[in-house]
Scaffold this active site. Structure first.
Site, PDB file in Angstrom:
ATOM      1  N   HIS A  58      53.537  21.527  52.785  1.00  0.00           N
ATOM      2  CA  HIS A  58      54.855  20.925  52.576  1.00  0.00           C
ATOM      3  C   HIS A  58      55.858  21.496  53.573  1.00  0.00           C
ATOM      4  CE1 HIS A  58      57.820  19.386  49.286  1.00  0.00           C
ATOM      5  NE2 HIS A  58      58.389  19.329  50.486  1.00  0.00           N
ATOM      6  N   ARG A  62      61.207  17.058  60.996  1.00  0.00           N
ATOM      7  CA  ARG A  62      62.375  16.245  61.373  1.00  0.00           C
ATOM      8  C   ARG A  62      62.148  15.295  62.552  1.00  0.00           C
ATOM      9  NH1 ARG A  62      64.149  16.998  56.512  1.00  0.00           N
ATOM     10  NH2 ARG A  62      65.327  18.899  56.127  1.00  0.00           N
ATOM     11  N   ASP A 152      58.370  12.609  49.267  1.00  0.00           N
ATOM     12  CA  ASP A 152      59.139  13.831  49.047  1.00  0.00           C
ATOM     13  C   ASP A 152      60.584  13.692  49.522  1.00  0.00           C
ATOM     14  OD1 ASP A 152      59.319  16.692  48.302  1.00  0.00           O
ATOM     15  OD2 ASP A 152      59.829  16.860  50.425  1.00  0.00           O
ATOM     16  N   HIS A 232      56.671  21.579  44.898  1.00  0.00           N
ATOM     17  CA  HIS A 232      57.678  22.600  44.560  1.00  0.00           C
ATOM     18  C   HIS A 232      57.994  22.735  43.066  1.00  0.00           C
ATOM     19  CE1 HIS A 232      59.979  18.910  44.896  1.00  0.00           C
ATOM     20  NE2 HIS A 232      60.111  18.998  46.205  1.00  0.00           N
ATOM     21  N   ASP A 305      58.114  24.210  51.885  1.00  0.00           N
ATOM     22  CA  ASP A 305      59.205  23.230  51.865  1.00  0.00           C
ATOM     23  C   ASP A 305      60.238  23.595  52.931  1.00  0.00           C
ATOM     24  OD1 ASP A 305      60.687  21.030  51.253  1.00  0.00           O
ATOM     25  OD2 ASP A 305      61.386  21.720  49.298  1.00  0.00           O
TER      26      ASP A 305
END
Length: 432
Positions: A58, A62, A152, A232, A305
């Site tokens: 995870h 970008r 996500d 998460h 994350d």
């Protein structure tokens, strides 16, 4: 001519006496003492711990769309410096990675950079809009061979659509990863619903928003005969739901972030938006439950994350700030600080939660493998006795939104090896 590497003076899994490893053409060919080879590149572990390379299920890189905050290259550099040999890049880019064109681009770009294997995560629904399934089959069959799908940042909140996604994924042999958040319970929410949010005047985000989706999706996976992965996990209630579901034989797995293990909502006292994350930082009792669940195996693995953001998206009013934190370069150290110890994980346990289980969950055959002759040399050397102070300006990410800035943390990655090639050594990235 074969490519050779000698990794000297390391203790696999932190156990026993130090040994040397000889790697030839990306495969461990010999493990012993006082090994040598003519003209071979040498990495000296100085008695440190040798682990399988880390796998992050995870992360947010970008690219495409927000290359001002992170790129596949800068994110790969952060990953290599953090001990990672494979990362899974989430689909909430701009444009969204909801087609093979986009997922193949991410994979190809990651291979060109060559510091870690960047596996694209495909979107479950077109544009992350939650109304129509994306082309899961085309992405799974593409160059990237997409193994995991997730919206996500948003929850697949329609139960019928989620059930269809699970059934379709089961037929393809891929995994659906759910951002567990019932959106009708989090309208306007910006902080964990509890005494801290009430005192600070911040709109509360209830645990039930996460837990209701975890329970629902466990049941949907059971009925569909499918697998589901919970992104998460952040609450003690989620831990109990996972424990229940696994006891029923439901094929459910879950990850926890480093920041949810270490940080709680007391960090919000300053209104510093670096501490704003989705799901929010919870209470200290949740942190304790998450740590124990990771040690016990109720939560399967750690995932960062990693979520870079531009300064203007964080240095603003708390309610308007974008949620997310950096995590790739600090993950190992946070794990060492929170769960490594006599009553927690040993280094073999760290290998389980940072490498072996994530690789198993998504089916990566060459990652998370035992440290043994004949196995691929995807490896990480760790100095378990090191202490270092995090400096956001010294991190490889283009962004600086780390909540760990100025913290002194234990353990540090010394070297990372991807298929027998050193990608990071002593804090420096090593390109081809």
């Amino acid at each position: 001519m074969s490519e050779q590497l000698l990794i000297a003076d390391v203790r696999p899994y932190g156990e026993g006496d130090a040994v040397d490893l000889l790697v030839v053409d990306g495969v461990i060919t010999e493990i012993g003492t006082d090994l040598s080879a003519d003209g071979v590149e040498r990495v000296d572990g100085h008695g440190g711990v040798l682990l399988p390379g880390f796998v992050d299920l995870h992360t947010h890189l970008r690219e495409p769309g927000r290359e001002d905050t992170e790129t596949i290259e800068t994110g790969s550099a952060a990953a290599a410096l953090g001990g990672y040999t494979a990362v899974f890049a989430m689909a909430n880019t701009d444009p969204v990675a909801d087609s093979a064109v986009l997922t193949d681009h991410v994979w190809t770009r990651g291979q060109k950079v060559g510091l870690v294997d960047v596996h694209p995560v495909g979107a479950v629904t077109v544009g992350l809009e939650g109304t129509h399934l994306a082309e899961l089959g085309a992405m799974a069959d593409g160059v990237a061979q997409v193994k995991m799908f997730s919206d996500d940042g948003k929850c697949v909140h329609d139960p019928l659509l989620m059930r269809r996604a699970l059934e379709y994924a089961s037929g393809l042999g891929v995994l659906i990863a759910q951002h567990a958040e019932e959106p009708r319970l989090t309208v306007g929410a910006i902080a964990h619903e509890g005494p801290t949010a009430a005192r600070l005047g911040l709109a509360g985000w209830p645990r039930s928003a996460e837990e209701s989706i975890v329970a629902r999706d466990a049941i949907l996976a059971r009925d569909a005969g499918a697998r589901v992965h919970i992104c998460h996990a952040s609450t003690a209630g989620t831990v109990e739901l996972l424990r229940w579901a696994k006891a029923q034989g439901i094929a459910i797995t879950a990850e926890v972030t480093p920041h949810h293990l270490l940080l709680d909502d007391s960090r919000l006292q300053t209104y510093d938006a670096v501490n704003k994350v989705n799901p929010p930082l919870r209470e200290s009792s949740d942190c304790v439950a998450l740590r124990q669940a990771l040690v016990d195996g109720v939560i399967d693995c750690v995932a960062t994350d990693h979520a870079p953001h531009a300064e203007q998206d964080k240095c603003c009013e708390f309610a308007q700030a974008r949620p997310g934190m950096l995590g790739l370069q600090t993950a190992l150290s946070v794990i060492a600080a929170t769960v490594v110890g006599p009553d927690g994980l040993d280094w073999r346990g760290v290998a389980r939660v940072l490498s072996e289980r994530p690789a198993q969950i998504v089916g990566l055959p060459d990652q998370g493998r035992p440290i043994a002759v004949g196995e691929p040399a995807n490896l990480t050397v760790v100095d378990p006795d090191a202490e270092w102070t995090v400096s956001r300006s010294a991190l490889a990410s283009l962004s600086a939104n780390t909540p760990f800035d100025t913290m002194t943390l234990p353990a540090r990655v010394v070297a990372t090896v991807l298929r027998g090639r050193v990608t990071a050594l002593d804090g420096q990235v090593r390109y081809r």
